[in-house]
Design a protein around this motif. Structure first.
Motif, PDB file in Angstrom:
ATOM      1  N   ALA A   4       0.833  -1.206   0.000  1.00  0.00           N
ATOM      2  CA  ALA A   4       0.000   0.000   0.000  1.00  0.00           C
ATOM      3  C   ALA A   4       0.869   1.259   0.000  1.00  0.00           C
ATOM      4  N   LEU A   5       1.897   1.269   0.838  1.00  0.00           N
ATOM      5  CA  LEU A   5       2.798   2.418   0.896  1.00  0.00           C
ATOM      6  C   LEU A   5       3.512   2.598  -0.439  1.00  0.00           C
ATOM      7  N   ASP A   6       3.978   1.512  -1.029  1.00  0.00           N
ATOM      8  CA  ASP A   6       4.684   1.580  -2.298  1.00  0.00           C
ATOM      9  C   ASP A   6       3.803   2.192  -3.384  1.00  0.00           C
ATOM     10  N   ARG A   7       2.561   1.783  -3.443  1.00  0.00           N
ATOM     11  CA  ARG A   7       1.634   2.322  -4.449  1.00  0.00           C
ATOM     12  C   ARG A   7       1.433   3.822  -4.250  1.00  0.00           C
ATOM     13  N   ALA A   8       1.292   4.259  -3.005  1.00  0.00           N
ATOM     14  CA  ALA A   8       1.110   5.679  -2.723  1.00  0.00           C
ATOM     15  C   ALA A   8       2.360   6.477  -3.096  1.00  0.00           C
ATOM     16  N   LEU A   9       3.535   5.925  -2.823  1.00  0.00           N
ATOM     17  CA  LEU A   9       4.787   6.613  -3.164  1.00  0.00           C
ATOM     18  C   LEU A   9       4.941   6.758  -4.674  1.00  0.00           C
ATOM     19  N   VAL A  10       4.507   5.754  -5.421  1.00  0.00           N
ATOM     20  CA  VAL A  10       4.560   5.844  -6.882  1.00  0.00           C
ATOM     21  C   VAL A  10       3.674   6.986  -7.369  1.00  0.00           C
ATOM     22  N   VAL A  11       2.484   7.092  -6.809  1.00  0.00           N
ATOM     23  CA  VAL A  11       1.559   8.158  -7.222  1.00  0.00           C
ATOM     24  C   VAL A  11       2.195   9.530  -7.024  1.00  0.00           C
ATOM     25  N   ILE A  12       2.752   9.784  -5.845  1.00  0.00           N
ATOM     26  CA  ILE A  12       3.305  11.127  -5.607  1.00  0.00           C
ATOM     27  C   ILE A  12       4.648  11.333  -6.299  1.00  0.00           C
ATOM     28  N   SER A  13       5.357  10.245  -6.638  1.00  0.00           N
ATOM     29  CA  SER A  13       6.601  10.435  -7.394  1.00  0.00           C
ATOM     30  C   SER A  13       6.296  10.814  -8.843  1.00  0.00           C
ATOM     31  N   VAL A  14       5.199  10.301  -9.382  1.00  0.00           N
ATOM     32  CA  VAL A  14       4.790  10.639 -10.740  1.00  0.00           C
ATOM     33  C   VAL A  14       4.153  12.027 -10.782  1.00  0.00           C
ATOM     34  N   ASP A  15       3.348  12.341  -9.768  1.00  0.00           N
ATOM     35  CA  ASP A  15       2.661  13.633  -9.705  1.00  0.00           C
ATOM     36  C   ASP A  15       2.731  14.180  -8.284  1.00  0.00           C
ATOM     37  N   PRO A  16       3.795  14.930  -7.964  1.00  0.00           N
ATOM     38  CA  PRO A  16       3.945  15.462  -6.607  1.00  0.00           C
ATOM     39  C   PRO A  16       2.794  16.364  -6.161  1.00  0.00           C
ATOM     40  N   ASP A  17       2.022  16.885  -7.098  1.00  0.00           N
ATOM     41  CA  ASP A  17       0.888  17.740  -6.752  1.00  0.00           C
ATOM     42  C   ASP A  17      -0.401  16.945  -6.575  1.00  0.00           C
ATOM     43  N   ALA A  18      -0.313  15.619  -6.539  1.00  0.00           N
ATOM     44  CA  ALA A  18      -1.503  14.771  -6.421  1.00  0.00           C
ATOM     45  C   ALA A  18      -2.219  14.987  -5.089  1.00  0.00           C
ATOM     46  N   GLY A  19      -1.479  15.271  -4.058  1.00  0.00           N
ATOM     47  CA  GLY A  19      -2.080  15.480  -2.746  1.00  0.00           C
ATOM     48  C   GLY A  19      -2.690  16.857  -2.611  1.00  0.00           C
ATOM     49  N   GLU A  20      -3.430  17.022  -1.528  1.00  0.00           N
ATOM     50  CA  GLU A  20      -4.077  18.300  -1.241  1.00  0.00           C
ATOM     51  C   GLU A  20      -3.199  19.130  -0.317  1.00  0.00           C
ATOM     52  N   PRO A  21      -3.095  20.431  -0.561  1.00  0.00           N
ATOM     53  CA  PRO A  21      -2.346  21.284   0.362  1.00  0.00           C
ATOM     54  C   PRO A  21      -3.050  21.330   1.723  1.00  0.00           C
ATOM     55  N   LEU A  22      -2.271  21.288   2.782  1.00  0.00           N
ATOM     56  CA  LEU A  22      -2.827  21.419   4.131  1.00  0.00           C
ATOM     57  C   LEU A  22      -2.755  22.884   4.538  1.00  0.00           C
ATOM     58  N   PRO A  23      -3.786  23.369   5.210  1.00  0.00           N
ATOM     59  CA  PRO A  23      -3.733  24.761   5.653  1.00  0.00           C
ATOM     60  C   PRO A  23      -2.628  24.925   6.697  1.00  0.00           C
ATOM     61  N   GLY A  24      -2.001  26.063   6.685  1.00  0.00           N
ATOM     62  CA  GLY A  24      -0.952  26.301   7.673  1.00  0.00           C
ATOM     63  C   GLY A  24      -0.154  27.538   7.340  1.00  0.00           C
ATOM     64  N   ASP A  25       0.948  27.667   8.017  1.00  0.00           N
ATOM     65  CA  ASP A  25       1.835  28.809   7.879  1.00  0.00           C
ATOM     66  C   ASP A  25       2.531  28.770   6.519  1.00  0.00           C
ATOM     67  N   THR A  26       2.573  29.897   5.840  1.00  0.00           N
ATOM     68  CA  THR A  26       3.229  29.951   4.541  1.00  0.00           C
ATOM     69  C   THR A  26       4.727  30.235   4.654  1.00  0.00           C
ATOM     70  N   ALA A  27       5.237  30.379   5.876  1.00  0.00           N
ATOM     71  CA  ALA A  27       6.660  30.670   6.060  1.00  0.00           C
ATOM     72  C   ALA A  27       7.527  29.455   5.749  1.00  0.00           C
ATOM     73  N   GLY A  28       7.038  28.259   6.022  1.00  0.00           N
ATOM     74  CA  GLY A  28       7.802  27.042   5.767  1.00  0.00           C
ATOM     75  C   GLY A  28       7.330  26.366   4.499  1.00  0.00           C
ATOM     76  N   PRO A  29       7.789  25.142   4.280  1.00  0.00           N
ATOM     77  CA  PRO A  29       7.326  24.424   3.094  1.00  0.00           C
ATOM     78  C   PRO A  29       5.831  24.092   3.201  1.00  0.00           C
ATOM     79  N   GLN A  30       5.155  24.079   2.078  1.00  0.00           N
ATOM     80  CA  GLN A  30       3.723  23.770   2.033  1.00  0.00           C
ATOM     81  C   GLN A  30       3.519  22.271   2.215  1.00  0.00           C
ATOM     82  N   LEU A  31       2.950  21.893   3.350  1.00  0.00           N
ATOM     83  CA  LEU A  31       2.661  20.479   3.569  1.00  0.00           C
ATOM     84  C   LEU A  31       1.486  20.064   2.707  1.00  0.00           C
ATOM     85  N   ARG A  32       1.580  18.849   2.203  1.00  0.00           N
ATOM     86  CA  ARG A  32       0.521  18.277   1.390  1.00  0.00           C
ATOM     87  C   ARG A  32       0.126  16.945   2.000  1.00  0.00           C
ATOM     88  N   GLN A  33      -1.081  16.513   1.696  1.00  0.00           N
ATOM     89  CA  GLN A  33      -1.572  15.224   2.169  1.00  0.00           C
ATOM     90  C   GLN A  33      -2.088  14.438   0.970  1.00  0.00           C
TER      91      GLN A  33
END
Length: 88
Positions: free
Chosen positions: A31-60
């Motif tokens: 399951a983890l491997d399949r999820a890693l493949v998805v985000i390696s092909v399309d790093p923007d596949a996840g949704e941005p998490l709300p938070g501080d814009t000073a650091g890197p934008q966390l995604r889920q």
């Protein structure tokens, strides 16, 4: 000729690496491997998490079928840094 797209490189934070060490089930690893493949092909596949814009934008990225959720950010060089692997 179709344009060649590279997959993003995946790196793990210390916390994510520790979680990875504790995975023993073949199903969890698959399951983890399949999820890693998805985000390696399309790093923007996840949704941005709300938070501080000073650091890197966390995604889920969540896959309800595989029951996997990844928290990550994408570096300027398009490397995906996995912060945590969380079983949903």
């Amino acid at each position: 000729m179709a344009p060649h797209s590279r997959r993003a490189r995946i790196a793990f934070s210390d916390a994510a690496a520790k979680q990875l060490e504790n995975l023993t089930s073949e199903a969890e690893l698959h399951a983890l491997d399949r999820a890693l493949v998805v985000i390696s092909v399309d790093p923007d596949a996840g949704e941005p998490l709300p938070g501080d814009t000073a650091g890197p934008q966390l995604r889920q990225y969540a896959d309800d079928v595989e029951r996997v959720r990844l928290l990550y950010w994408v570096t300027a060089l398009r490397t995906v840094v996995v912060v945590a692997y969380i079983e949903v």
